[in-house]
Motif scaffolding. Structure first.
Motif, PDB file in Angstrom:
ATOM      1  N   UNK A   9       1.779  -8.309  -6.357  1.00 18.40           N
ATOM      2  CA  UNK A   9       3.130  -7.465  -6.540  1.00 18.40           C
ATOM      3  C   UNK A   9       2.260  -6.346  -6.894  1.00 18.40           C
ATOM      4  N   UNK A  10       1.741  -5.375  -6.157  1.00 19.86           N
ATOM      5  CA  UNK A  10       1.203  -3.641  -6.858  1.00 19.86           C
ATOM      6  C   UNK A  10       2.783  -2.796  -7.139  1.00 19.86           C
ATOM      7  N   UNK A  11       2.928  -2.619  -7.960  1.00 20.26           N
ATOM      8  CA  UNK A  11       3.781  -1.637  -8.861  1.00 20.26           C
ATOM      9  C   UNK A  11       3.606  -0.889  -8.799  1.00 20.26           C
ATOM     10  N   UNK A  12       3.832   0.923  -7.654  1.00 19.71           N
ATOM     11  CA  UNK A  12       2.645   2.021  -7.540  1.00 19.71           C
ATOM     12  C   UNK A  12       3.582   2.933  -8.260  1.00 19.71           C
ATOM     13  N   UNK A  13       3.133   3.940  -8.336  1.00 17.53           N
ATOM     14  CA  UNK A  13       3.800   4.895  -8.499  1.00 17.53           C
ATOM     15  C   UNK A  13       4.337   5.950  -7.558  1.00 17.53           C
ATOM     16  N   UNK A  27      -6.875  -2.816   6.380  1.00 21.06           N
ATOM     17  CA  UNK A  27      -5.927  -3.656   7.338  1.00 21.06           C
ATOM     18  C   UNK A  27      -5.399  -4.483   7.251  1.00 21.06           C
ATOM     19  N   UNK A  28      -4.438  -4.405   6.382  1.00 21.89           N
ATOM     20  CA  UNK A  28      -3.030  -5.530   5.923  1.00 21.89           C
ATOM     21  C   UNK A  28      -2.147  -4.533   6.287  1.00 21.89           C
ATOM     22  N   UNK A  29      -0.762  -5.245   6.888  1.00 25.59           N
ATOM     23  CA  UNK A  29       0.394  -5.407   7.595  1.00 25.59           C
ATOM     24  C   UNK A  29       1.499  -5.174   7.143  1.00 25.59           C
ATOM     25  N   UNK A  30       2.223  -4.372   6.634  1.00 30.12           N
ATOM     26  CA  UNK A  30       4.072  -4.563   5.798  1.00 30.12           C
ATOM     27  C   UNK A  30       4.922  -3.858   6.854  1.00 30.12           C
ATOM     28  N   UNK A  44      -3.382 -11.750   5.844  1.00 26.30           N
ATOM     29  CA  UNK A  44      -4.209 -12.472   6.777  1.00 26.30           C
ATOM     30  C   UNK A  44      -3.517 -13.625   7.244  1.00 26.30           C
ATOM     31  N   UNK A  45      -4.300 -13.710   8.315  1.00 20.53           N
ATOM     32  CA  UNK A  45      -3.232 -14.978   8.804  1.00 20.53           C
ATOM     33  C   UNK A  45      -4.843 -16.233   8.801  1.00 20.53           C
ATOM     34  N   UNK A  46      -5.858 -16.149   9.155  1.00 22.00           N
ATOM     35  CA  UNK A  46      -6.670 -18.032   9.329  1.00 22.00           C
ATOM     36  C   UNK A  46      -7.480 -17.642   8.667  1.00 22.00           C
ATOM     37  N   UNK A  47      -7.843 -16.877   6.780  1.00 17.34           N
ATOM     38  CA  UNK A  47      -8.825 -17.340   6.017  1.00 17.34           C
ATOM     39  C   UNK A  47      -7.328 -17.763   4.697  1.00 17.34           C
ATOM     40  N   UNK A  48      -8.000 -18.461   4.114  1.00 11.77           N
ATOM     41  CA  UNK A  48      -7.307 -18.870   2.200  1.00 11.77           C
ATOM     42  C   UNK A  48      -6.810 -17.882   1.771  1.00 11.77           C
ATOM     43  N   UNK A  49      -5.816 -17.403   0.758  1.00 13.46           N
ATOM     44  CA  UNK A  49      -5.423 -16.174   0.541  1.00 13.46           C
ATOM     45  C   UNK A  49      -3.541 -15.969   0.730  1.00 13.46           C
ATOM     46  N   UNK A  50      -3.064 -15.366  -0.380  1.00 15.97           N
ATOM     47  CA  UNK A  50      -1.951 -15.009  -0.097  1.00 15.97           C
ATOM     48  C   UNK A  50      -1.466 -13.749  -0.033  1.00 15.97           C
ATOM     49  N   UNK A  51      -0.210 -13.658  -0.075  1.00 15.65           N
ATOM     50  CA  UNK A  51       0.090 -11.924   0.589  1.00 15.65           C
ATOM     51  C   UNK A  51       0.735 -11.959  -0.691  1.00 15.65           C
TER      52      UNK A  51
END
Length: 120
Positions: A9-13, A27-30, A44-51
Motif C-alpha cells: 500500500x502506497x499511502x500518498x498525499x 503500466x499498472x491498472x487501478x 501484472x498477470x503473468x509474472x511473479x509479484x503481488x498487487x
C-alpha cells in the motif's frame, strides 16, 4: 513455511497523482475501492509479484509504504510478534468481506500489517 507478503500500500498525499504516475510509468491498472480515497492496483498477470493499492495518507502521517503479510490466526501471530520483541496496535481493523488486519512494529522501527483473511 513462513507467512507470505500479500499486499502493498502506497499511502500518498495525492492519491490521484500517484495513480496517474504508476499507470504511466509502470503500466499498472487501478480500480477505485468503495467510496474511499483508495485504488486497488493490478501490477501484472503473468509474472511473479503481488498487487496492492494507493490510498490517502492519514492525517498527521507522511506518505509511506505499508506491506501486509497473510497469517492464519491473527491473535497467535500478534503474540509471536510481541514475543520476538515487536509491538502490535491494540486496534484490530475488521474489513468486511476481506478479513481482520492489525498494524505491527518490528524492533528496528519498520511497520507492516498482518491480515487474517476471511475464510469461505
Amino acid at each position: 513455511m513462513g507467512n507470505r507478503l500479500i499486499h502493498f500500500e502506497f499511502n500518498s498525499s495525492d492519491p490521484s497523482a500517484s495513480v496517474a504516475f504508476f499507470e504511466s510509468a509502470l503500466g499498472w491498472s487501478f480500480t477505485k475501492w468503495g467510496e474511499y480515497d483508495y485504488w486497488l492496483a493490478t501490477t501484472g498477470e503473468d509474472e511473479p509479484g503481488i498487487n496492492g493499492a494507493v490510498g490517502l495518507a492519514r492525517e498527521g502521517t507522511e506518505p509511506h509504504t505499508l506491506n501486509t503479510v497473510e497469517v492464519k490466526d491473527l491473535e497467535t501471530a500478534m503474540s509471536d510478534c510481541e514475543e520476538a520483541g515487536g509491538s502490535c496496535s491494540p486496534e484490530i481493523l475488521e474489513i468486511p468481506g476481506v478479513g481482520r488486519w492489525v498494524l505491527v512494529r518490528e524492533p528496528g522501527g519498520n511497520q507492516f500489517g498482518m491480515m487474517e483473511p476471511v475464510t469461505a
